[in-house]
Design a protein around this motif. Structure first.
Motif, PDB file in Angstrom:
ATOM      1  N   ILE A 219      23.998 -12.760 -36.113  1.00  0.00           N
ATOM      2  CA  ILE A 219      24.055 -12.434 -34.691  1.00  0.00           C
ATOM      3  C   ILE A 219      24.495 -10.998 -34.430  1.00  0.00           C
ATOM      4  N   ALA A 220      24.888 -10.262 -35.486  1.00  0.00           N
ATOM      5  CA  ALA A 220      25.371  -8.900 -35.279  1.00  0.00           C
ATOM      6  C   ALA A 220      24.569  -7.842 -36.022  1.00  0.00           C
ATOM      7  N   SER A 221      23.795  -8.227 -37.041  1.00  0.00           N
ATOM      8  CA  SER A 221      23.045  -7.238 -37.812  1.00  0.00           C
ATOM      9  C   SER A 221      21.956  -6.584 -36.978  1.00  0.00           C
ATOM     10  N   GLN A 222      21.742  -5.308 -37.220  1.00  0.00           N
ATOM     11  CA  GLN A 222      20.656  -4.608 -36.532  1.00  0.00           C
ATOM     12  C   GLN A 222      19.309  -5.061 -37.066  1.00  0.00           C
ATOM     13  N   GLY A 223      19.227  -5.181 -38.406  1.00  0.00           N
ATOM     14  CA  GLY A 223      18.014  -5.674 -39.042  1.00  0.00           C
ATOM     15  C   GLY A 223      18.162  -7.125 -39.436  1.00  0.00           C
ATOM     16  N   ALA A 224      17.047  -7.794 -39.686  1.00  0.00           N
ATOM     17  CA  ALA A 224      17.076  -9.199 -40.082  1.00  0.00           C
ATOM     18  C   ALA A 224      17.885  -9.358 -41.366  1.00  0.00           C
ATOM     19  N   ASP A 226      18.143 -11.663 -43.602  1.00  0.00           N
ATOM     20  CA  ASP A 226      17.644 -12.443 -44.733  1.00  0.00           C
ATOM     21  C   ASP A 226      16.272 -11.982 -45.209  1.00  0.00           C
ATOM     22  N   THR A 227      15.877 -10.774 -44.848  1.00  0.00           N
ATOM     23  CA  THR A 227      14.584 -10.265 -45.301  1.00  0.00           C
ATOM     24  C   THR A 227      14.746  -8.911 -45.960  1.00  0.00           C
ATOM     25  N   ALA A 228      13.892  -8.634 -46.948  1.00  0.00           N
ATOM     26  CA  ALA A 228      14.003  -7.371 -47.698  1.00  0.00           C
ATOM     27  C   ALA A 228      13.527  -6.179 -46.882  1.00  0.00           C
ATOM     28  N   ASN A 229      12.578  -6.397 -45.979  1.00  0.00           N
ATOM     29  CA  ASN A 229      12.031  -5.260 -45.237  1.00  0.00           C
ATOM     30  C   ASN A 229      12.869  -4.891 -44.020  1.00  0.00           C
ATOM     31  N   ARG A 230      13.964  -5.643 -43.783  1.00  0.00           N
ATOM     32  CA  ARG A 230      14.894  -5.329 -42.703  1.00  0.00           C
ATOM     33  C   ARG A 230      14.181  -5.210 -41.357  1.00  0.00           C
ATOM     34  N   ALA A 231      13.357  -6.195 -41.042  1.00  0.00           N
ATOM     35  CA  ALA A 231      12.696  -6.220 -39.742  1.00  0.00           C
ATOM     36  C   ALA A 231      13.737  -6.388 -38.638  1.00  0.00           C
ATOM     37  N   ASP A 232      13.330  -6.206 -37.397  1.00  0.00           N
ATOM     38  CA  ASP A 232      14.264  -6.367 -36.289  1.00  0.00           C
ATOM     39  C   ASP A 232      14.879  -7.760 -36.309  1.00  0.00           C
ATOM     40  N   ASN A 233      16.158  -7.832 -36.011  1.00  0.00           N
ATOM     41  CA  ASN A 233      16.885  -9.098 -35.993  1.00  0.00           C
ATOM     42  C   ASN A 233      16.717  -9.761 -34.626  1.00  0.00           C
ATOM     43  N   TYR A 235      17.860 -12.457 -33.650  1.00  0.00           N
ATOM     44  CA  TYR A 235      19.048 -13.202 -33.227  1.00  0.00           C
ATOM     45  C   TYR A 235      20.165 -12.307 -32.709  1.00  0.00           C
ATOM     46  N   LYS A 236      20.011 -11.011 -32.816  1.00  0.00           N
ATOM     47  CA  LYS A 236      21.079 -10.095 -32.429  1.00  0.00           C
ATOM     48  C   LYS A 236      21.453 -10.280 -30.955  1.00  0.00           C
ATOM     49  N   GLY A 237      22.724 -10.600 -30.708  1.00  0.00           N
ATOM     50  CA  GLY A 237      23.230 -10.747 -29.354  1.00  0.00           C
ATOM     51  C   GLY A 237      22.840 -12.026 -28.658  1.00  0.00           C
ATOM     52  N   ARG A 238      22.102 -12.918 -29.344  1.00  0.00           N
ATOM     53  CA  ARG A 238      21.633 -14.130 -28.678  1.00  0.00           C
ATOM     54  C   ARG A 238      22.724 -15.180 -28.548  1.00  0.00           C
ATOM     55  N   TYR A 239      23.614 -15.239 -29.528  1.00  0.00           N
ATOM     56  CA  TYR A 239      24.603 -16.311 -29.563  1.00  0.00           C
ATOM     57  C   TYR A 239      26.037 -15.788 -29.582  1.00  0.00           C
ATOM     58  N   GLU A 240      26.921 -16.601 -29.025  1.00  0.00           N
ATOM     59  CA  GLU A 240      28.354 -16.428 -29.215  1.00  0.00           C
ATOM     60  C   GLU A 240      28.761 -17.297 -30.395  1.00  0.00           C
ATOM     61  N   HIS A 241      29.694 -16.828 -31.198  1.00  0.00           N
ATOM     62  CA  HIS A 241      30.169 -17.595 -32.341  1.00  0.00           C
ATOM     63  C   HIS A 241      31.554 -18.149 -32.020  1.00  0.00           C
ATOM     64  N   LEU A 242      31.675 -19.454 -32.018  1.00  0.00           N
ATOM     65  CA  LEU A 242      32.946 -20.124 -31.722  1.00  0.00           C
ATOM     66  C   LEU A 242      33.460 -20.804 -32.982  1.00  0.00           C
ATOM     67  N   LYS A 243      34.639 -20.382 -33.445  1.00  0.00           N
ATOM     68  CA  LYS A 243      35.237 -20.958 -34.653  1.00  0.00           C
ATOM     69  C   LYS A 243      36.284 -21.994 -34.272  1.00  0.00           C
ATOM     70  N   LEU A 244      36.172 -23.178 -34.863  1.00  0.00           N
ATOM     71  CA  LEU A 244      37.135 -24.249 -34.620  1.00  0.00           C
ATOM     72  C   LEU A 244      37.994 -24.411 -35.881  1.00  0.00           C
ATOM     73  N   PRO A 245      39.241 -23.939 -35.861  1.00  0.00           N
ATOM     74  CA  PRO A 245      40.071 -23.964 -37.081  1.00  0.00           C
ATOM     75  C   PRO A 245      40.414 -25.345 -37.589  1.00  0.00           C
ATOM     76  N   TYR A 246      40.308 -26.368 -36.727  1.00  0.00           N
ATOM     77  CA  TYR A 246      40.665 -27.727 -37.153  1.00  0.00           C
ATOM     78  C   TYR A 246      39.436 -28.608 -37.414  1.00  0.00           C
ATOM     79  N   LEU A 247      38.246 -28.004 -37.456  1.00  0.00           N
ATOM     80  CA  LEU A 247      37.029 -28.804 -37.596  1.00  0.00           C
ATOM     81  C   LEU A 247      36.985 -29.564 -38.913  1.00  0.00           C
ATOM     82  N   ALA A 248      37.500 -28.975 -39.977  1.00  0.00           N
ATOM     83  CA  ALA A 248      37.430 -29.604 -41.302  1.00  0.00           C
ATOM     84  C   ALA A 248      38.689 -30.393 -41.639  1.00  0.00           C
ATOM     85  N   THR A 249      39.559 -30.636 -40.662  1.00  0.00           N
ATOM     86  CA  THR A 249      40.816 -31.351 -40.958  1.00  0.00           C
ATOM     87  C   THR A 249      40.634 -32.825 -40.751  1.00  0.00           C
TER      88      THR A 249
END
Length: 249
Positions: A219-224, A226-233, A235-249
Protein backbone atom coordinates in the motif's frame (compact mmCIF):
# COMPACT_ATOMS: atom_id res chain seq x y z
CA UNK A 1 -11.69 2.68 60.58
CA UNK A 2 -12.98 3.30 57.03
CA UNK A 3 -11.61 6.20 54.98
CA UNK A 4 -14.22 8.24 53.12
CA UNK A 5 -13.54 9.75 49.70
CA UNK A 6 -14.93 13.03 51.03
CA UNK A 7 -11.91 13.25 53.32
CA UNK A 8 -9.53 13.20 50.34
CA UNK A 9 -11.23 15.28 47.65
CA UNK A 10 -8.01 16.18 45.86
CA UNK A 11 -6.86 12.56 45.82
CA UNK A 12 -10.15 11.41 44.31
CA UNK A 13 -10.12 14.14 41.66
CA UNK A 14 -6.53 13.35 40.72
CA UNK A 15 -7.30 9.63 40.57
CA UNK A 16 -9.99 10.32 37.93
CA UNK A 17 -7.55 12.38 35.88
CA UNK A 18 -4.81 9.72 36.04
CA UNK A 19 -7.28 6.94 35.24
CA UNK A 20 -8.41 8.83 32.15
CA UNK A 21 -4.80 9.46 31.12
CA UNK A 22 -4.07 5.73 31.37
CA UNK A 23 -7.24 4.83 29.46
CA UNK A 24 -6.48 7.23 26.62
CA UNK A 25 -2.82 6.12 26.42
CA UNK A 26 -3.90 2.78 24.88
CA UNK A 27 -4.23 3.26 21.09
CA UNK A 28 -7.63 2.39 19.67
CA UNK A 29 -7.39 -0.41 17.13
CA UNK A 30 -10.25 -2.93 17.25
CA UNK A 31 -12.65 -0.22 18.41
CA UNK A 32 -12.27 1.45 15.00
CA UNK A 33 -14.00 -1.50 13.34
CA UNK A 34 -17.21 -1.12 15.33
CA UNK A 35 -20.06 1.36 15.30
CA UNK A 36 -19.97 2.38 18.97
CA UNK A 37 -22.74 4.31 20.71
CA UNK A 38 -24.23 4.54 24.18
CA UNK A 39 -27.34 2.66 25.26
CA UNK A 40 -29.14 2.46 28.59
CA UNK A 41 -30.44 -1.07 27.92
CA UNK A 42 -28.82 -4.13 29.49
CA UNK A 43 -29.71 -6.20 26.41
CA UNK A 44 -30.53 -4.41 23.17
CA UNK A 45 -31.95 -5.76 19.92
CA UNK A 46 -30.46 -4.77 16.57
CA UNK A 47 -32.28 -5.71 13.38
CA UNK A 48 -31.64 -5.22 9.70
CA UNK A 49 -34.07 -4.26 6.95
CA UNK A 50 -32.97 -4.16 3.32
CA UNK A 51 -34.65 -1.94 0.75
CA UNK A 52 -36.87 -3.24 -2.05
CA UNK A 53 -34.03 -3.55 -4.55
CA UNK A 54 -34.17 -2.08 -8.02
CA UNK A 55 -36.88 0.36 -9.07
CA UNK A 56 -39.44 -1.00 -11.59
CA UNK A 57 -40.45 0.50 -14.93
CA UNK A 58 -43.72 2.45 -15.02
CA UNK A 59 -45.83 2.63 -18.16
CA UNK A 60 -47.97 5.66 -18.91
CA UNK A 61 -51.21 5.55 -16.95
CA UNK A 62 -50.06 2.73 -14.68
CA UNK A 63 -49.43 2.98 -10.98
CA UNK A 64 -45.94 2.68 -9.60
CA UNK A 65 -45.03 -0.78 -8.37
CA UNK A 66 -45.08 -1.15 -4.59
CA UNK A 67 -41.68 -1.97 -3.12
CA UNK A 68 -41.23 -4.81 -0.66
CA UNK A 69 -38.44 -4.25 1.90
CA UNK A 70 -37.03 -7.49 3.29
CA UNK A 71 -36.52 -8.14 6.99
CA UNK A 72 -33.01 -9.37 7.70
CA UNK A 73 -31.59 -11.03 10.77
CA UNK A 74 -31.79 -9.80 14.37
CA UNK A 75 -28.91 -9.74 16.84
CA UNK A 76 -29.19 -9.25 20.60
CA UNK A 77 -26.23 -7.64 22.39
CA UNK A 78 -25.77 -7.64 26.17
CA UNK A 79 -23.65 -5.28 28.21
CA UNK A 80 -21.36 -6.25 31.06
CA UNK A 81 -19.16 -4.35 33.50
CA UNK A 82 -15.40 -4.67 33.80
CA UNK A 83 -12.95 -3.20 36.27
CA UNK A 84 -10.12 -3.66 38.73
CA UNK A 85 -9.24 -2.16 42.08
CA UNK A 86 -5.98 -1.14 43.70
CA UNK A 87 -5.29 -0.48 47.37
CA UNK A 88 -4.10 2.97 48.46
CA UNK A 89 -2.47 2.24 51.82
CA UNK A 90 -2.12 4.47 54.86
CA UNK A 91 1.66 4.43 54.37
CA UNK A 92 1.33 5.61 50.80
CA UNK A 93 -0.65 8.62 51.94
CA UNK A 94 1.40 9.25 55.08
CA UNK A 95 4.79 9.18 53.37
CA UNK A 96 3.86 11.17 50.30
CA UNK A 97 4.06 8.37 47.73
CA UNK A 98 1.80 10.20 45.33
CA UNK A 99 3.80 9.18 42.27
CA UNK A 100 3.12 5.57 43.14
CA UNK A 101 -0.57 6.37 43.66
CA UNK A 102 -0.69 8.13 40.29
CA UNK A 103 0.95 5.12 38.64
CA UNK A 104 -1.65 2.77 40.12
CA UNK A 105 -4.49 4.94 38.84
CA UNK A 106 -2.99 5.12 35.33
CA UNK A 107 -2.54 1.35 35.24
CA UNK A 108 -6.21 0.83 36.13
CA UNK A 109 -7.21 3.03 33.20
CA UNK A 110 -4.85 1.15 30.89
CA UNK A 111 -6.22 -2.22 32.00
CA UNK A 112 -9.77 -1.16 31.15
CA UNK A 113 -8.88 0.05 27.65
CA UNK A 114 -6.80 -3.07 26.98
CA UNK A 115 -9.62 -5.37 28.06
CA UNK A 116 -12.04 -3.63 25.71
CA UNK A 117 -9.57 -4.01 22.85
CA UNK A 118 -9.11 -7.70 23.75
CA UNK A 119 -12.83 -8.47 23.79
CA UNK A 120 -13.52 -6.59 20.55
CA UNK A 121 -10.60 -8.32 18.83
CA UNK A 122 -11.59 -11.80 19.97
CA UNK A 123 -14.84 -11.54 18.03
CA UNK A 124 -12.62 -11.86 14.96
CA UNK A 125 -10.01 -14.19 16.46
CA UNK A 126 -12.57 -16.85 17.30
CA UNK A 127 -15.17 -15.86 14.69
CA UNK A 128 -13.20 -17.66 11.97
CA UNK A 129 -13.80 -21.18 13.24
CA UNK A 130 -16.42 -21.01 15.98
CA UNK A 131 -19.60 -19.28 17.12
CA UNK A 132 -18.47 -18.88 20.75
CA UNK A 133 -15.38 -18.90 22.93
CA UNK A 134 -14.44 -18.90 26.61
CA UNK A 135 -13.06 -15.57 27.80
CA UNK A 136 -10.44 -15.00 30.49
CA UNK A 137 -13.19 -14.85 33.15
CA UNK A 138 -14.36 -18.35 32.17
CA UNK A 139 -17.57 -17.07 30.55
CA UNK A 140 -18.95 -18.35 27.26
CA UNK A 141 -19.08 -15.45 24.80
CA UNK A 142 -20.98 -15.58 21.53
CA UNK A 143 -19.08 -14.57 18.42
CA UNK A 144 -21.80 -15.61 15.99
CA UNK A 145 -23.15 -13.25 13.37
CA UNK A 146 -26.87 -12.47 13.26
CA UNK A 147 -27.49 -15.46 10.98
CA UNK A 148 -26.16 -17.71 13.81
CA UNK A 149 -23.09 -18.73 11.79
CA UNK A 150 -19.43 -17.91 12.21
CA UNK A 151 -18.66 -14.26 11.52
CA UNK A 152 -16.25 -15.32 8.78
CA UNK A 153 -17.83 -18.17 6.84
CA UNK A 154 -18.25 -19.58 3.34
CA UNK A 155 -22.07 -19.76 3.21
CA UNK A 156 -23.83 -16.87 4.94
CA UNK A 157 -27.55 -17.23 4.14
CA UNK A 158 -29.93 -14.40 3.27
CA UNK A 159 -33.58 -14.21 4.32
CA UNK A 160 -35.16 -13.34 0.94
CA UNK A 161 -34.23 -16.52 -0.93
CA UNK A 162 -31.89 -19.52 -0.84
CA UNK A 163 -28.77 -17.65 -1.97
CA UNK A 164 -25.65 -17.55 0.19
CA UNK A 165 -22.43 -15.54 0.12
CA UNK A 166 -18.91 -16.05 1.43
CA UNK A 167 -16.63 -13.63 3.27
CA UNK A 168 -13.83 -16.14 3.86
CA UNK A 169 -10.61 -16.74 1.93
CA UNK A 170 -7.81 -19.24 2.55
CA UNK A 171 -4.93 -17.41 0.85
CA UNK A 172 -2.13 -15.83 2.86
CA UNK A 173 -1.40 -12.16 2.24
CA UNK A 174 -0.03 -11.59 -1.26
CA UNK A 175 -1.37 -10.16 -4.49
CA UNK A 176 -3.39 -13.36 -4.94
CA UNK A 177 -4.71 -13.19 -1.40
CA UNK A 178 -5.62 -9.53 -1.62
CA UNK A 179 -7.37 -9.97 -4.96
CA UNK A 180 -9.24 -13.00 -3.59
CA UNK A 181 -10.47 -10.81 -0.73
CA UNK A 182 -11.46 -8.02 -3.12
CA UNK A 183 -13.34 -10.55 -5.23
CA UNK A 184 -15.48 -11.49 -2.21
CA UNK A 185 -16.76 -7.93 -2.09
CA UNK A 186 -18.10 -8.30 -5.62
CA UNK A 187 -20.12 -11.40 -4.69
CA UNK A 188 -22.08 -10.25 -1.64
CA UNK A 189 -25.87 -9.87 -1.64
CA UNK A 190 -28.48 -8.20 0.52
CA UNK A 191 -31.53 -10.10 1.77
CA UNK A 192 -33.34 -9.42 -1.53
CA UNK A 193 -30.59 -11.24 -3.38
CA UNK A 194 -29.44 -7.94 -4.89
CA UNK A 195 -25.71 -7.46 -5.28
CA UNK A 196 -24.21 -5.17 -2.64
CA UNK A 197 -21.73 -2.68 -4.09
CA UNK A 198 -19.21 -1.74 -1.42
CA UNK A 199 -15.62 -0.58 -1.65
CA UNK A 200 -13.21 -2.11 0.90
CA UNK A 201 -10.84 0.44 2.40
CA UNK A 202 -9.03 -1.27 5.29
CA UNK A 203 -6.69 -4.26 5.59
CA UNK A 204 -6.82 -5.76 9.08
CA UNK A 205 -3.96 -7.90 10.36
CA UNK A 206 -2.31 -8.96 13.58
CA UNK A 207 1.07 -7.51 14.49
CA UNK A 208 3.27 -10.20 12.91
CA UNK A 209 6.17 -8.22 11.34
CA UNK A 210 6.36 -10.36 8.20
CA UNK A 211 2.69 -9.84 7.38
CA UNK A 212 2.71 -6.17 8.42
CA UNK A 213 5.74 -5.41 6.28
CA UNK A 214 4.18 -7.15 3.29
CA UNK A 215 1.02 -5.07 3.68
CA UNK A 216 3.06 -1.86 3.98
CA UNK A 217 4.95 -2.70 0.78
CA UNK A 218 1.71 -3.19 -1.10
CA UNK A 219 0.00 0.00 0.00
CA UNK A 220 3.02 2.33 0.19
CA UNK A 221 5.41 1.29 -2.60
CA UNK A 222 5.66 3.54 -5.63
CA UNK A 223 6.19 0.55 -7.91
CA UNK A 224 4.44 -2.81 -7.78
CA UNK A 225 6.15 -4.68 -4.92
CA UNK A 226 5.84 -8.17 -6.42
CA UNK A 227 6.97 -7.64 -10.00
CA UNK A 228 10.46 -7.37 -11.49
CA UNK A 229 9.60 -4.59 -13.93
CA UNK A 230 8.36 -2.34 -11.10
CA UNK A 231 5.14 -1.36 -12.84
CA UNK A 232 2.89 1.22 -11.20
CA UNK A 233 1.49 0.03 -7.87
CA UNK A 234 -2.29 -0.03 -8.25
CA UNK A 235 -2.69 -0.51 -4.50
CA UNK A 236 -0.79 2.61 -3.47
CA UNK A 237 -2.96 4.69 -1.13
CA UNK A 238 -6.01 2.47 -1.63
CA UNK A 239 -6.12 0.92 1.83
CA UNK A 240 -5.60 1.82 5.46
CA UNK A 241 -3.68 -0.79 7.44
CA UNK A 242 -5.15 -1.59 10.86
CA UNK A 243 -3.04 -3.74 13.21
CA UNK A 244 -4.78 -5.64 16.00
CA UNK A 245 -2.14 -6.56 18.64
CA UNK A 246 -4.40 -9.12 20.33
CA UNK A 247 -5.60 -10.89 17.17
CA UNK A 248 -3.34 -13.92 17.67
CA UNK A 249 -3.96 -14.24 21.44
Amino acid sequence: MPILTSEFNDLVKNAKVKWREGYESVPEAAKKIYDVYNTSEKTSEHSQIDGPGFAKRKKEGDRYKVGSPIQGYTLNLSQTRIGLTEAITWEMRKYDKYREIDKKMRMLGESTAKRMELDLTHQLTFGVGATSYTNLDGETISCASADAQQIIDTDHPITGNSNTFSNKITDSFSRAGLEAAEDKFTQMFDNNGVKVTVQPDTIITGDDPTVCNAVTEFIASQGAPDTANRADNVYKGRYEHLKLPYLAT
